[in-house]
Design an enzyme around this catalytic site. Structure first.
Site, PDB file in Angstrom:
ATOM      1  N   HIS A  33      18.410  52.617  14.194  1.00  0.00           N
ATOM      2  CA  HIS A  33      19.001  53.867  13.689  1.00  0.00           C
ATOM      3  C   HIS A  33      20.440  53.940  14.199  1.00  0.00           C
ATOM      4  O   HIS A  33      20.909  53.034  14.902  1.00  0.00           O
ATOM      5  CB  HIS A  33      18.165  55.064  14.154  1.00  0.00           C
ATOM      6  CG  HIS A  33      17.848  55.035  15.611  1.00  0.00           C
ATOM      7  ND1 HIS A  33      18.782  55.266  16.589  1.00  0.00           N
ATOM      8  CD2 HIS A  33      16.693  54.753  16.267  1.00  0.00           C
ATOM      9  CE1 HIS A  33      18.228  55.160  17.779  1.00  0.00           C
ATOM     10  NE2 HIS A  33      16.957  54.831  17.614  1.00  0.00           N
ATOM     11  N   HIS A  36      21.216  52.980  17.779  1.00  0.00           N
ATOM     12  CA  HIS A  36      21.339  51.552  18.103  1.00  0.00           C
ATOM     13  C   HIS A  36      22.719  51.028  17.696  1.00  0.00           C
ATOM     14  O   HIS A  36      23.338  50.263  18.423  1.00  0.00           O
ATOM     15  CB  HIS A  36      20.277  50.732  17.350  1.00  0.00           C
ATOM     16  CG  HIS A  36      18.882  50.939  17.849  1.00  0.00           C
ATOM     17  ND1 HIS A  36      17.933  51.619  17.121  1.00  0.00           N
ATOM     18  CD2 HIS A  36      18.276  50.553  18.990  1.00  0.00           C
ATOM     19  CE1 HIS A  36      16.797  51.624  17.800  1.00  0.00           C
ATOM     20  NE2 HIS A  36      16.971  51.001  18.928  1.00  0.00           N
ATOM     21  N   GLU A 149      21.403  55.823  27.477  1.00  0.00           N
ATOM     22  CA  GLU A 149      21.027  56.773  28.537  1.00  0.00           C
ATOM     23  C   GLU A 149      19.858  57.662  28.127  1.00  0.00           C
ATOM     24  O   GLU A 149      19.320  58.371  28.950  1.00  0.00           O
ATOM     25  CB  GLU A 149      22.226  57.653  28.897  1.00  0.00           C
ATOM     26  CG  GLU A 149      23.244  56.929  29.737  1.00  0.00           C
ATOM     27  CD  GLU A 149      24.384  57.819  30.176  1.00  0.00           C
ATOM     28  OE1 GLU A 149      24.499  58.953  29.663  1.00  0.00           O
ATOM     29  OE2 GLU A 149      25.176  57.362  31.018  1.00  0.00           O
TER      30      GLU A 149
END
Ligand code: PAF
Length: 281
Positions: A33, A36, A149
């Protein structure tokens, strides 16, 4: 380019290294998505060539239903990566290339960073993540590896993994990409209806509320206010909300002035489990 065997990949990497190219690795399980792609683009700020591995790792699923339901769409993933940056090497190993005959997780001592939250609710998950990453680092031999993160515990674990295994890889974290409503980009969002995507924005609202409250309220007050928020929303079920220092990831009861804290949430919408976190100070 797509490479699926270790030998072909290693030849390619050796050639690039001989030309002094910096190699980055973005490990993924596919179902790619925007999050990424932003991680891959972030990696290109540090590297000449980025290898994106697509491998649904069986040893990190503590629930076999989740492994079966994990969305797989290689053709779409490949097109996304190549149209985003044609230099990208898409590495799609078989189970055998990664694990050989021994498809099982190693036991690592990651200390406190895996004892709570995801480590507590997903038994065995982090040993599976550690095992596959140790192997992928050994196969690809990248200079740098990149992790979002959003999976903050995983990011800290990978830093610990390279320390324990002494693999010469620099681990770099990249900020979470969010939808306009604040929901963190995730492959699991594919399983939500548009109405559920809207409901799920409560997770980011809760994290933002925790951040706003952080200086003036105790951790217990923040926790009960977040629990109240979730109780008002029937579609979302809160699994945990914790505040923890980034150095230990041990949920805190009181604040210490010299530490950096983050808030962490896991919540279910139907059977879809979503996680997120936010820096508080
Ligand atoms: O974050 C993920 O997608 C996976 O845990 C990872 C890092 C690709 C390991 O399988």
């Amino acid at each position: 380019m797509n490479i699926s065997t270790n030998t072909a990949l290693q030849e390619q990497i050796q050639d690039l290294k001989a030309h002094e190219k910096i190699i980055g690795l973005v490990p993924t399980m596919g179902a790619l998505h925007e999050g990424h792609l932003s991680l891959v683009n972030f990696a290109y700020q540090y590297c000449d060539v980025v290898v994106v591995s697509i491998f649904v790792n069986p040893t990190q699923f503590n629930n076999s239903g989740d492994l079966e339901k994990y969305p797989r769409n290689f053709e779409k993933d490949y097109q996304l990566l190549i149209s985003n940056n044609p230099k990208t090497i898409v590495y799609t190993p078989s189970i055998n290339h990664v694990y050989g005959e021994d498809v099982k997780a190693e036991e690592f001592d990651f200390g406190s960073i895996v004892s709570y939250m995801e480590g507590q609710y997903r038994q065995g998950h982090f040993n599976g993540v550690g095992t596959v990453l140790k192997r992928l680092f050994a196969i690809v031999k990248p200079h740098k590896a990149f992790f979002g993160e959003k999976d903050f515990q995983q990011l800290q674990l990978v830093k610990k993994l390279v320390e324990i295994t002494q693999q010469p890889v620099e681990v770099i974290g990249s900020p979470t990409l969010r939808m306009p409503n604040g929901l963190a980009e995730s492959s699991r969002n594919y399983r939500l209806t548009p109405a559920e995507v809207e409901e799920a924005s409560l997770i980011y609202k809760a994290l933002s509320q925790a951040k706003t409250m952080f200086n003036d309220f105790s951790i217990n007050e923040i926790k009960s206010s977040i629990q109240d928020l979730f109780e008002d929303h029937q579609l979302l079920e809160l699994e945990y909300f914790e505040v923890a220092p980034t150095s230990t990831l041990i949920p805190a009861q009181t604040k210490k002035t010299h530490l950096n804290y983050r808030a962490f949430i896991a919540a279910y919408i139907r059977d879809v489990r979503l996680i997120d976190n936010l820096a508080l100070n």
